[in-house]
Design a protein around this motif. Structure first.
Motif, PDB file in Angstrom:
ATOM      1  N   THR A 161      13.913   7.957 -11.363  1.00 36.41           N
ATOM      2  CA  THR A 161      13.498   7.050 -10.292  1.00 36.41           C
ATOM      3  C   THR A 161      13.507   5.606 -10.783  1.00 36.41           C
ATOM      4  O   THR A 161      14.002   4.704 -10.105  1.00 36.41           O
ATOM      5  CB  THR A 161      12.100   7.423  -9.780  1.00 36.41           C
ATOM      6  N   ARG A 162      12.962   5.369 -11.983  1.00 39.04           N
ATOM      7  CA  ARG A 162      12.940   4.005 -12.524  1.00 39.04           C
ATOM      8  C   ARG A 162      14.357   3.474 -12.713  1.00 39.04           C
ATOM      9  O   ARG A 162      14.634   2.306 -12.425  1.00 39.04           O
ATOM     10  CB  ARG A 162      12.209   3.963 -13.871  1.00 39.04           C
ATOM     11  N   ALA A 209      16.391  -2.846 -12.127  1.00 35.60           N
ATOM     12  CA  ALA A 209      15.691  -2.088 -13.165  1.00 35.60           C
ATOM     13  C   ALA A 209      16.072  -2.595 -14.549  1.00 35.60           C
ATOM     14  O   ALA A 209      17.250  -2.748 -14.878  1.00 35.60           O
ATOM     15  CB  ALA A 209      16.010  -0.606 -13.041  1.00 35.60           C
ATOM     16  N   GLN A 259       9.492  -5.085 -14.688  1.00 39.77           N
ATOM     17  CA  GLN A 259       8.046  -5.105 -14.888  1.00 39.77           C
ATOM     18  C   GLN A 259       7.574  -6.444 -15.462  1.00 39.77           C
ATOM     19  O   GLN A 259       6.515  -6.950 -15.087  1.00 39.77           O
ATOM     20  CB  GLN A 259       7.622  -3.960 -15.817  1.00 39.77           C
ATOM     21  N   SER A 298      14.900  -1.953 -18.675  1.00 44.47           N
ATOM     22  CA  SER A 298      14.138  -1.133 -19.605  1.00 44.47           C
ATOM     23  C   SER A 298      13.404  -2.037 -20.588  1.00 44.47           C
ATOM     24  O   SER A 298      14.016  -2.899 -21.232  1.00 44.47           O
ATOM     25  CB  SER A 298      15.075  -0.180 -20.358  1.00 44.47           C
ATOM     26  N   GLY A 329      11.287  -2.614 -10.594  1.00 47.57           N
ATOM     27  CA  GLY A 329      12.413  -2.630 -11.516  1.00 47.57           C
ATOM     28  C   GLY A 329      12.196  -3.511 -12.732  1.00 47.57           C
ATOM     29  O   GLY A 329      12.401  -3.088 -13.868  1.00 47.57           O
ATOM     30  N   ARG A 376       4.943  -0.304 -13.042  1.00 47.58           N
ATOM     31  CA  ARG A 376       5.913   0.704 -13.492  1.00 47.58           C
ATOM     32  C   ARG A 376       6.775   1.235 -12.354  1.00 47.58           C
ATOM     33  O   ARG A 376       7.768   1.910 -12.596  1.00 47.58           O
ATOM     34  CB  ARG A 376       5.204   1.863 -14.185  1.00 47.58           C
ATOM     35  N   HIS A 377       6.413   0.901 -11.114  1.00 48.51           N
ATOM     36  CA  HIS A 377       7.231   1.288  -9.965  1.00 48.51           C
ATOM     37  C   HIS A 377       8.105   0.128  -9.484  1.00 48.51           C
ATOM     38  O   HIS A 377       8.716   0.219  -8.422  1.00 48.51           O
ATOM     39  CB  HIS A 377       6.340   1.784  -8.827  1.00 48.51           C
ATOM     40  N   LEU A 432      15.765   1.944  -9.552  1.00 51.18           N
ATOM     41  CA  LEU A 432      15.076   0.848  -8.868  1.00 51.18           C
ATOM     42  C   LEU A 432      15.937  -0.416  -8.863  1.00 51.18           C
ATOM     43  O   LEU A 432      16.702  -0.660  -9.802  1.00 51.18           O
ATOM     44  CB  LEU A 432      13.743   0.550  -9.566  1.00 51.18           C
TER      45      LEU A 432
END
Length: 296
Positions: free
Chosen positions: A190-191, A197, A135, A199, A133, A130-131, A194
């Protein structure tokens, strides 16, 4: 690659202390989770014998690495993190537990490096994807390091910690609910910032299946320390609240910020080091999936 490893404005040495505190209340969970993984992999004696190489990706100071080495006594364990300071702590922890010969460390910073860590029979990763970009791509990279039949175990989210009553006698009642909202907003920002990133719906069994693995089971582990807390867990809470105070900054209204300052004050009777009403309750969910065929 622990969450605290990404806190802006702190150097590696400062970051090293936070995961050490994090390990204290979670040590029992790690042991329970490792034994559960052993059962998912098969009968205990068979799984202990067949697991020969384990990766702990996002190892921090090596708490999970040491537990995995103890539960799988024939396995070599590799602690993987991006922070040299935390990897140094992992080596020290292994030495303290007589595991130096079985735990090594490896530095990796980007998801595309995960596939070069293998081959492994078991990969454990906690609060790492989850940290990152992308996943889904991170899971694919981790899966590429598995041997056929190997398992990927992903600990992500669960339930946010609770450690204070609704009304604590200072500030406004309902502080923790407001902190949850502010932390979630900060994490979303924050996400979004990244690199690469993307979603995605955080349906972890679905994401694991999309990485070419077969979901093997999910379990949530409760961590429950009722009041009065011992000093180690109190120090964990103090460190956690201090990070919250630092990270949230202007997101807090002045009253809540003042309340947090009182809670982290090591000398004040209103602080979490002294309050008799402080407890610790949270839950961590672990998702597992296996590689059931040879990729070739």
């Amino acid at each position: 690659m622990t969450p605290t490893d990404r806190t802006e404005g702190l150097d590696d040495e400062a970051l090293g202390a936070a995961p050490e505190h994090e390990a204290e209340p979670h040590s029992g969970f790690l042991t329970d989770a490792a034994h559960w993984l052993s059962g998912v992999l098969g009968p205990e004696q068979r799984s202990a014998a067949t697991i020969r190489r384990v990766l702990d990706v996002g190892s921090g100071p090596g708490a999970a690495s040491c537990v995995l080495a103890e539960v799988f006594p024939r396995a070599d364990v590799v602690a993987v993190d991006r922070s040299p300071a935390l990897l140094s702590r992992a080596r020290a922890r292994a030495a303290e537990r007589g595991l130096t010969g079985r735990i090594t460390t490896r530095r990796a910073e980007r998801p595309d490096e995960f596939g070069r860590l293998g081959p492994a029979d078991l990969i454990w990763t906690g609060n790492v994807c989850r940290h990152l970009g992308d996943q889904q791509q991170a899971l694919r990279s981790l899966a590429s390091a598995l041997r056929p039949g190997g398992m990927l175990a992903v600990a992500e989210r669960g339930l946010p910690p609770r450690f204070l009553p609704r009304d604590i006698g200072i500030g406004r009642a309902g502080l923790q609910a407001r902190l949850d909202v502010a932390l979630e907003a900060q994490f979303a920002d924050t996400r979004a910032g990244l690199p690469d990133a993307i979603s995605v719906a955080e349906d972890w069994p679905c994401l694991l299946a999309s990485a070419g693995l077969v979901p093997a089971g999910t379990r949530t582990f409760l961590i429950d320390f009722p009041a009065p807390l011992d000093l180690a867990v109190r120090r964990h809470l103090q460190a956690r609240l201090q990070r919250t105070l630092t990270e949230l900054g202007e997101r807090l209204d002045p009253v809540d910020r003042l309340t947090l300052e009182q809670l982290v004050d090591a000398e004040a009777e209103t602080g979490v080091l002294w309050r008799p009403d402080v407890f610790y309750l949270t839950a961590i969910t672990v998702h597992t999936a296996r590689l059931c065929r040879d990729r070739t």
